[in-house]
Enzyme design. Sequence first.
Site, PDB file in Angstrom:
ATOM      1  N   CYS A 182     -62.781  44.221  59.874  1.00 28.73           N
ATOM      2  CA  CYS A 182     -63.323  42.924  59.472  1.00 28.73           C
ATOM      3  C   CYS A 182     -64.762  42.812  59.948  1.00 28.73           C
ATOM      4  CB  CYS A 182     -62.462  41.780  60.000  1.00 28.73           C
ATOM      5  SG  CYS A 182     -62.802  41.261  61.689  1.00 28.73           S
ATOM      6  N   GLU A 183     -65.590  42.196  59.129  1.00 33.99           N
ATOM      7  CA  GLU A 183     -67.010  42.111  59.450  1.00 33.99           C
ATOM      8  C   GLU A 183     -67.310  41.045  60.495  1.00 33.99           C
ATOM      9  OE1 GLU A 183     -68.752  39.191  55.960  1.00 33.99           O
ATOM     10  OE2 GLU A 183     -68.696  41.336  55.571  1.00 33.99           O
ATOM     11  N   HIS A 184     -66.326  40.226  60.829  1.00 36.04           N
ATOM     12  CA  HIS A 184     -66.564  39.155  61.799  1.00 36.04           C
ATOM     13  C   HIS A 184     -66.329  39.601  63.243  1.00 36.04           C
ATOM     14  CE1 HIS A 184     -65.417  36.648  58.098  1.00 36.04           C
ATOM     15  NE2 HIS A 184     -66.732  36.647  58.217  1.00 36.04           N
ATOM     16  N   HIS A 185     -65.310  40.445  63.459  1.00 30.89           N
ATOM     17  CA  HIS A 185     -64.983  40.876  64.824  1.00 30.89           C
ATOM     18  C   HIS A 185     -64.960  42.394  64.976  1.00 30.89           C
ATOM     19  CE1 HIS A 185     -63.088  36.844  64.335  1.00 30.89           C
ATOM     20  NE2 HIS A 185     -63.649  36.645  65.500  1.00 30.89           N
ATOM     21  N   GLN A 202     -61.453  40.752  53.268  1.00 33.83           N
ATOM     22  CA  GLN A 202     -60.468  41.215  52.287  1.00 33.83           C
ATOM     23  C   GLN A 202     -60.807  40.691  50.897  1.00 33.83           C
ATOM     24  OE1 GLN A 202     -56.360  40.978  53.505  1.00 33.83           O
ATOM     25  NE2 GLN A 202     -55.640  40.777  51.407  1.00 33.83           N
ATOM     26  N   HIS A 261     -54.512  41.650  59.614  1.00 35.10           N
ATOM     27  CA  HIS A 261     -55.817  41.616  60.263  1.00 35.10           C
ATOM     28  C   HIS A 261     -55.637  41.554  61.776  1.00 35.10           C
ATOM     29  CE1 HIS A 261     -58.295  40.607  56.559  1.00 35.10           C
ATOM     30  NE2 HIS A 261     -57.045  40.573  56.125  1.00 35.10           N
ATOM     31  N   CYS A 279     -57.788  40.914  63.919  1.00 39.76           N
ATOM     32  CA  CYS A 279     -58.506  39.788  64.526  1.00 39.76           C
ATOM     33  C   CYS A 279     -57.601  38.571  64.639  1.00 39.76           C
ATOM     34  CB  CYS A 279     -59.773  39.454  63.743  1.00 39.76           C
ATOM     35  SG  CYS A 279     -59.504  39.105  62.002  1.00 39.76           S
TER      36      CYS A 279
END
Length: 201
Positions: A91-94, A132, A160, A162
Site C-alpha cells: 500500500c502506498e500509504h504505509h 487497490q 491489507h 495496514c
Amino acid sequence: MDAIVKKLSPETARPSREEAEEAVRTLLRWAGDDPAREGLLDTPKRVAKAYAELFSGYRADIDDVLGTTFEEVAGYNDIVLVRDIPFFSHCEHHMLPVIGKAHVAYLPQGRVLGLSKIARVVDVFARRLQTQEAMTAQIAESIDANLKPRGVAIMVEAEHMCMAMRGIQKSGSTTLTTTFTGEFKDNAAEQVRFMTMVRGR
C-alpha cells in the site's frame, strides 16, 4: 500507457544503491536498533535487493508486456477469464504488504492475449506502491488500450496488512474491487456472467 504512473522528475531522480542502503540504516536506528550489530550488518543490502524485486513494476513497460497478441482463435469470441491470479503488492500509504488475487476477463474482438500475459500485467501493477482501487483500474485500462477488446472485467480481492498489523488490527478482512469496460460495463447480464464464472468452483 506509462501515464498510469507518474515518472520521477530530474530533481527526484532515483537514488543510488548506496543511498538506499544508508536510508535503511537510518530507519533501523529510528526503530531503536543498532545497524552495526552482527545480525543487521547485511540488512541494508538485503532490503535494497528485496525492494528492487518487490517494486520491479516501475521498470516494466506495459506496452511490451501486452505487445504480442494472436489472431488464430477459430472464431472464438466469448469470455476469456483467468481467475485466482495471486499477487503481492504494497500500500502506498504505509508501505505494508497487500496480499490477494485478481480475476481478469475480456471479450475478444478478433485477437487474444497469451494467458501468461494476463498474469504478467497483474504482476506489473502489483509490484508498485498501490491502492487497490487504482491497481484494479490500471489492469483494466492497460488491457483495454493494448488489446481493444469488446469489454474488460476485473475483480481484485485482497487483505491489507495496514489494517491487519496496525491501526484497527482487523486481520482476515478482505477488500473487493471491480472495474468493467465496454460490453461488461453496458450489460448487467455480462457482469453477472463474469461474477458467476469467478465464483463458480
